[in-house]
Motif scaffolding. Structure first.
Motif, PDB file in Angstrom:
ATOM      1  N   ARG A   1       0.840  -1.199   0.000  1.00  0.00           N
ATOM      2  CA  ARG A   1       0.000   0.000   0.000  1.00  0.00           C
ATOM      3  C   ARG A   1       0.868   1.240   0.000  1.00  0.00           C
ATOM      4  O   ARG A   1       1.845   1.334   0.739  1.00  0.00           O
ATOM      5  CB  ARG A   1      -0.889   0.027   1.251  1.00  0.00           C
ATOM      6  N   TYR A   2       0.526   2.191  -0.824  1.00  0.00           N
ATOM      7  CA  TYR A   2       1.232   3.471  -0.813  1.00  0.00           C
ATOM      8  C   TYR A   2       0.375   4.531  -1.473  1.00  0.00           C
ATOM      9  O   TYR A   2       0.010   4.414  -2.642  1.00  0.00           O
ATOM     10  CB  TYR A   2       2.576   3.350  -1.540  1.00  0.00           C
ATOM     11  N   ASN A   3       0.022   5.530  -0.698  1.00  0.00           N
ATOM     12  CA  ASN A   3      -0.691   6.680  -1.236  1.00  0.00           C
ATOM     13  C   ASN A   3       0.220   7.888  -1.033  1.00  0.00           C
ATOM     14  O   ASN A   3       0.395   8.343   0.094  1.00  0.00           O
ATOM     15  CB  ASN A   3      -2.019   6.868  -0.496  1.00  0.00           C
ATOM     16  N   PRO A   4       0.837   8.384  -2.109  1.00  0.00           N
ATOM     17  CA  PRO A   4       1.836   9.446  -1.944  1.00  0.00           C
ATOM     18  C   PRO A   4       1.273  10.701  -1.269  1.00  0.00           C
ATOM     19  O   PRO A   4       2.034  11.495  -0.734  1.00  0.00           O
ATOM     20  CB  PRO A   4       2.293   9.743  -3.379  1.00  0.00           C
ATOM     21  N   GLU A   5      -0.044  10.863  -1.279  1.00  0.00           N
ATOM     22  CA  GLU A   5      -0.613  12.069  -0.661  1.00  0.00           C
ATOM     23  C   GLU A   5      -0.685  11.950   0.856  1.00  0.00           C
ATOM     24  O   GLU A   5      -0.682  12.969   1.554  1.00  0.00           O
ATOM     25  CB  GLU A   5      -2.015  12.332  -1.233  1.00  0.00           C
ATOM     26  N   THR A   6      -0.778  10.726   1.373  1.00  0.00           N
ATOM     27  CA  THR A   6      -0.927  10.603   2.828  1.00  0.00           C
ATOM     28  C   THR A   6       0.180   9.781   3.492  1.00  0.00           C
ATOM     29  O   THR A   6       0.418   9.941   4.685  1.00  0.00           O
ATOM     30  CB  THR A   6      -2.277   9.945   3.177  1.00  0.00           C
ATOM     31  N   ASP A   7       0.846   8.916   2.749  1.00  0.00           N
ATOM     32  CA  ASP A   7       1.842   8.036   3.367  1.00  0.00           C
ATOM     33  C   ASP A   7       3.258   8.546   3.133  1.00  0.00           C
ATOM     34  O   ASP A   7       3.600   8.952   2.024  1.00  0.00           O
ATOM     35  CB  ASP A   7       1.738   6.617   2.783  1.00  0.00           C
ATOM     36  N   ASN A   8       4.071   8.475   4.188  1.00  0.00           N
ATOM     37  CA  ASN A   8       5.481   8.828   4.027  1.00  0.00           C
ATOM     38  C   ASN A   8       6.222   7.740   3.270  1.00  0.00           C
ATOM     39  O   ASN A   8       7.104   8.004   2.480  1.00  0.00           O
ATOM     40  CB  ASN A   8       6.151   9.026   5.390  1.00  0.00           C
ATOM     41  N   LYS A   9       5.882   6.495   3.599  1.00  0.00           N
ATOM     42  CA  LYS A   9       6.520   5.406   2.875  1.00  0.00           C
ATOM     43  C   LYS A   9       5.549   4.234   2.720  1.00  0.00           C
ATOM     44  O   LYS A   9       4.550   4.142   3.452  1.00  0.00           O
ATOM     45  CB  LYS A   9       7.825   4.986   3.553  1.00  0.00           C
ATOM     46  N   PRO A  10       5.880   3.342   1.788  1.00  0.00           N
ATOM     47  CA  PRO A  10       4.985   2.205   1.541  1.00  0.00           C
ATOM     48  C   PRO A  10       4.911   1.257   2.739  1.00  0.00           C
ATOM     49  O   PRO A  10       5.838   1.201   3.538  1.00  0.00           O
ATOM     50  CB  PRO A  10       5.631   1.487   0.353  1.00  0.00           C
TER      51      PRO A  10
END
Ligand code: SF4
Ligand code: SF4
Ligand code: FES
Lengths: 116, 235
Positions: free
Chosen positions: B10-19
């Protein structure tokens, strides 16, 4: 500089063919050499002088020299490929290419000194 | 009803710092035979934020290529039976992640476009279509079936290191597809453009591409044929 997708350096094929041909030459030489070692291992009369005589023969010297030439040409493509795969900066890459050529060329000259 | 465990990248570049990986347990019914069904179940019933691409769900569109337990494949063609649990799902490697299992395919399609993926024929148009004999058409078997899923190119170490310069197995397969097409008149030009230490000759015959292709195609063989043609025009 404009960013263009540029292609067709025009020499990849020759390097590839060079690598294949030199590999075959090295393989043939390796087989001949192993056969010689094998024969002398089972020959009671073989000694350091018989080996020396063998390598004093001009034909053998030529064959050995060709082998070294093949090693150098083969190694050039192989080492160049490593730099191309892993080094991204063109200046560093070109420097490494030049150093590799100098080193391989030096080794080739040294092999002439040793063989002849 | 059978349950299966999944661990999804999972990785959402708008909310997550890293996967990170998120675990799911899915209840499967008898008709859920393919991995894509399980993914759709996760999205429909457990977590609608999980993002992945899919369209045809039958191995035709090429949009749902994933890295499944470390191996590239199409979710819609991968049998759930036989997958080691938890099934680890990652985006196909080497391309920038847009979100979760969705990657940016720009580099892949740039390489595809670079081989001029169309028949080039400047001769005057015939009155009717340009015909091919059945034998000429047979030449295209084994290359024309490619669905551009990118399983092969993103399994190729040479493509990982140089995706901007090495054409990659998928696009090289297509390069051969047009060289082999009896209607195409630009074979020499195509070979010229591939005669480059990066574009074609970064391939070191590792054969990851042929190993993972979900359509059972063999890009390595196509690459070999291109090299053969180069030999035959040079010697
Ligand atoms: S060759 Fe196979 S793996 Fe590669 S893009 Fe085409 S269908 Fe996909
Ligand atoms: S055979 Fe060539 S194109 Fe295929 S995975 Fe290996 S290096 Fe890549
Ligand atoms: S959904 Fe179209 S190939 Fe899998």
């Amino acid at each position: 500089m404009v960013k263009r997708h540029i292609t067709g350096a025009g020499f990849g094929f020759i390097s590839w063919l060079q690598q294949r041909i030199t590999a075959v030459i090295m393989l043939i030489f390796a087989i001949i050499f192993l056969v010689c070692v094998f024969i002398s291992a089972f020959n009671v009369n073989s000694s350091i002088t018989s080996w020396q005589n063998l390598f004093n023969c001009t034909l053998v010297k030529i064959v050995v020299q060709i082998f070294f030439l093949a090693v150098v040409l083969h190694a050039w493509v192989g080492i160049r490929d490593i730099w191309m795969d892993y080094v991204k900066c063109n200046a560093v890459k070109l420097t490494l290419h030049i150093l590799t050529i100098l080193w391989l060329f030096g080794s080739l000259i040294y092999s002439i000194k040793v063989i002849w | 009803m059978k349950k299966m465990k999944f661990s999804v990248y999972r990785y959402n570049p708008e909310t997550d710092n890293k996967p990170y990986y998120k675990d799911y347990e899915v209840e499967l019914e008898a008709h859920d035979t393919k991995l894509l069904s399980a993914l759709i179940k996760i999205k429909d019933y457990q977590d609608d934020s999980v993002s992945f691409r899919r369209s045809c769900r039958e191995g035709v569109c090429g949009s749902d290529a994933l890295n499944i337990n470390g191996r590239n494949g199409l979710a819609c063609l991968t049998d759930l039976a036989g997958l080691k649990e938890p099934v680890i799902l990652r985006p196909i490697p080497g391309l920038p992640v847009i979100r979760d299992l969705i990657v940016d395919m720009t580099q892949f399609f740039n390489q595809y476009n670079s081989i001029k993926p169309y028949v080039i024929d400047d001769r005057p148009m015939p009155e009717r279509e340009r015909l091919q004999s059945p034998q000429e058409r047979n030449e295209l078997n084994g290359v024309i079936e490619c669905i551009l899923c990118a399983c092969c190119s993103t399994a190729c170490p040479s493509f990982w290191w140089n995706p901007d310069k090495f054409v990659g197995p998928a696009a090289l397969l297509h390069a051969y597809r047009f060289i082999a097409d009896s209607r195409d008149q630009a074979s020499s030009l195509r070979l010229d453009e591939l005669n480059d230490p990066y574009r074609l000759f970064r391939c070191h015959t590792i054969m990851n591409c042929a190993d993972v292709c979900p359509k059972h195609l063999n890009p390595t063989r196509a690459i070999g044929k291109i090299k053969e043609l180069m030999v035959s025009r040079a010697v």
